[in-house]
Scaffold this active site. Structure first.
Site, PDB file in Angstrom:
ATOM      1  NE  ARG A  73      -4.121   1.816   1.028  1.00 13.62           N
ATOM      2  CZ  ARG A  73      -5.001   2.363   0.226  1.00 13.62           C
ATOM      3  NH1 ARG A  73      -4.886   2.210  -1.081  1.00 13.62           N
ATOM      4  NH2 ARG A  73      -6.008   3.054   0.699  1.00 13.62           N
ATOM      5  CB  THR A 112      -9.353  -0.418  -7.395  1.00 13.20           C
ATOM      6  OG1 THR A 112      -9.170   0.690  -6.521  1.00 13.20           O
ATOM      7  CG2 THR A 112      -8.914  -1.701  -6.739  1.00 13.20           C
ATOM      8  CB  SER A 137      -7.143  -0.130   1.363  1.00 10.07           C
ATOM      9  OG  SER A 137      -7.583  -0.719   0.149  1.00 10.07           O
ATOM     10  N   GLY A 158     -13.614  -1.051  -7.206  1.00  7.00           N
ATOM     11  CA  GLY A 158     -14.810  -0.246  -7.023  1.00  7.00           C
ATOM     12  C   GLY A 158     -14.963   0.377  -5.657  1.00  7.00           C
TER      13      GLY A 158
END
Length: 561
Positions: free
Chosen positions: A98, A373, A444, A465
């Site tokens: 991340r 994403t 996230s 999404g």
């Protein structure tokens, strides 16, 4: 009451043209492995890597890099992500790559006045250099490959280099995403494709500048991105656009191996992401609640079933908002949120015929004062399974592109609580646990997940999404396990979503009007939309591999026979 409106602009950009769900295509079949990406070219890249003797990790890395070339609206080496890998022997591995906040970031970054005495623009956490977090994708993919890959690094990167040089076909999702940029489209088209106008569906679009960057990475390794000329190019672009990321931030980035969250559902072991993913905790809590309830008896997508999913989701998302953040910076009470007592409490709270006030959802824990994403699923012939989700956050991220290297950079800073009390681009709210802080990783919704049956079957699943990722992943799992659907039918079926705040039950347009009226009678405020999120899934069993890519995004899997 029904709100009949389109999704927020961020979701419209992130998720492209509407495709009919009336007839799901049959699942792709494979005997020696399967790759389900959301672009057919990327899926075939991964399949070909399997055919050359690569394993699931090799194929996942190659597919992710290829997707970043042909699907720049949602991923690329300017972003980051998560990977869950279950080895053929059942060993479980999780890698967090991340993005992180720059060292100069502060909690009031998006509210404090700048040198001119004015606060940052209201969209500063979404567009421009200040929105950019330190990318983690390349060091993450390299670490995953080094630990578990079989082929050489250059072999798994080279297909993306070739694809960037020759150009990939522009699919409906990318064409529609570029169109929705409006006046910003031509400038981004020049930066990404060296074209005067956005390419149209069916055209081939080269990424010449990016090909030079990927070639350097193929020859010299991921470190070529984090130090040297490529790093200088990236940092220069960010700072020219008003950002604070430095060369030292790039050089210091490190992916983190974490312990997975391991749950169970109807005999299947569920291996999923821990924080800073909220997805794994929310998914595991929801599955734990549902396991004690007669899900199948309610009927697929009945009002009773959708009401149950909404109530379970509201509890889980309320817990997410109240307590979750970067586990390296704050205490995240995962054990309490997944404790049997909490699961029983949620089950007891569900009222079949009505929804409850917002304040009734979420556990009240005292944990102190600490603070665009893409998904791909891969299984190889030995049963090695990778669920990998990668992101630049909203569509086309920050819209900052490095001028020489062609790297499109993320806007992941918006996944922090950028402005207390205000929702982010996906309507999510959060607490101080997810505040901006130097080096922190934003919370996230990505939910890469692998399920393993006692007989050795694998279900490899995840989605894109925003927060819809979690609910979509959950429903595809239920569709396969509880309702016996094949992957294609499971992915194409209409879905729902509830994230507690805002107080809206989102429904896919395929949910019947009668069911909508029954949900309204239970007190839900509905928002009906054409579609949301895109799921990729592979089901590996003794009969072979069945894969599906979400028709909502136009993807297609590729199996090896």
């Amino acid at each position: 009451m029904t709100v009949r409106a389109l999704r927020p602009a961020a979701l419209m950009v992130a998720l492209s043209a509407v495709l009919s769900l009336a007839a799901a295509p049959p699942p792709e079949l494979g005997r020696r492995g399967m790759v389900a990406g959301d672009h057919v070219v990327a899926s075939r890249v991964g399949r070909d890597i399997l055919g050359k003797g690569g394993n699931a990790v090799d194929a996942a890395v190659a597919t992710a890099l290829a997707q970043g070339v042909v699907q720049p609206a949602g991923s690329g080496i300017g972003g980051g992500g998560f990977a869950v890998y279950v080895a053929p022997d059942g060993a479980r591995h999780v890698l967090d790559f991340r993005e992180t906040a720059p060292a100069a970031a502060t909690q009031d970054l998006f509210v404090a006045p700048g040198p001119d005495g004015q606060p940052p623009a209201v969209d500063a956490s979404r567009i421009g250099g200040l929105a950019v977090a330190v990318p983690g994708e390349l060091r993450g993919l390299a670490a995953l490959h080094e630990a578990h890959g079989r082929l050489g690094w250059r072999a798994v990167v080279q297909p993306a280099v070739a694809l960037a040089r020759t150009g990939g076909p522009v699919e409906a999702h990318l064409a529609e995403s570029l169109h929705k940029l409006g006046a910003a489209g031509p400038g981004l088209a020049r930066a990404l494709f060296d074209l005067p106008a956005p390419p149209r569906q069916g055209e081939r679009a080269k990424r010449t500048s990016l090909s030079f960057s990927l070639d350097l990475v193929a020859r010299r390794g991921a470190e070529a991105f984090y130090t040297g000329a490529l790093a200088d190019d990236i940092v220069g672009a960010v700072q020219a656009a008003g950002g604070i990321m430095t060369a030292a931030d790039l050089a210091a980035y490190t992916p983190v191996a974490r312990a997975p969250i391991v749950g169970s559902y109807r005999g299947w072991q569920v291996v999923t992401m821990p924080p800073p993913s909220s997805g794994g905790v929310v998914l595991t809590q929801a599955l734990s609640v549902l396991e004690g309830l007669p899900v199948t008896a309610l009927g697929h997508n009945s009002a009773e079933y959708l009401h149950l999913l909404a109530e379970v989701s509201k509890h889980a998302f309320a817990d997410r908002a109240n307590h979750m953040g970067d586990p390296d910076r704050v205490a995240v009470p995962v054990d309490q949120m997944l404790a049997p007592e909490r699961i029983d409490e949620i089950r007891r709270s569900i009222v079949p015929m009505r929804t409850l006030p917002d304040s009734a959802y979420g556990t009240r824990l005292d944990i102190g004062k600490d603070g665009g994403t893409l998904h791909l699923s891969v299984v190889d012939a030995e049963g090695g399974a990778v669920a990998l989700t990668t992101t630049i956050n909203t569509g086309f991220g920050s819209r900052v592109v490095s001028p020489k290297g062609g790297v499109l950079l993320n806007n992941e800073m918006d996944d922090f609580v950028a402005r207390p009390g205000e929702p982010n681009a996906y309507g999510l709210v959060g607490s101080a646990a997810n505040a901006v802080a130097p080096g922190a990783r934003p919370l996230s919704s990505m939910t890469p997940t692998v399920l393993v049956s006692p007989e050795g079957e694998r279900i490899v699943v995840g989605a894109s999404g925003g927060p819809f990722i979690i609910s979509s992943t959950l429903q595809v799992i239920l569709n396969i396990i509880d309702f016996g659907m094949d992957p294609s039918t499971a992915v194409a079926a209409p879905r729902m979503h509830h994230q507690w705040a805002p107080a809206l039950l989102f429904l896919d347009a395929g949910i019947s009007p009668d069911t909508q009226r029954l949900l309204e009678a239970r007190g839900h405020t509905l928002k009906v939309m054409p579609f949301f999120s895109a799921v990729q899934v592979v089901h590996h069993s003794a009969d072979g591999d069945r894969g599906a890519s979400d028709p909502r995004k136009g993807g297609w899997p590729a199996g090896l026979n």
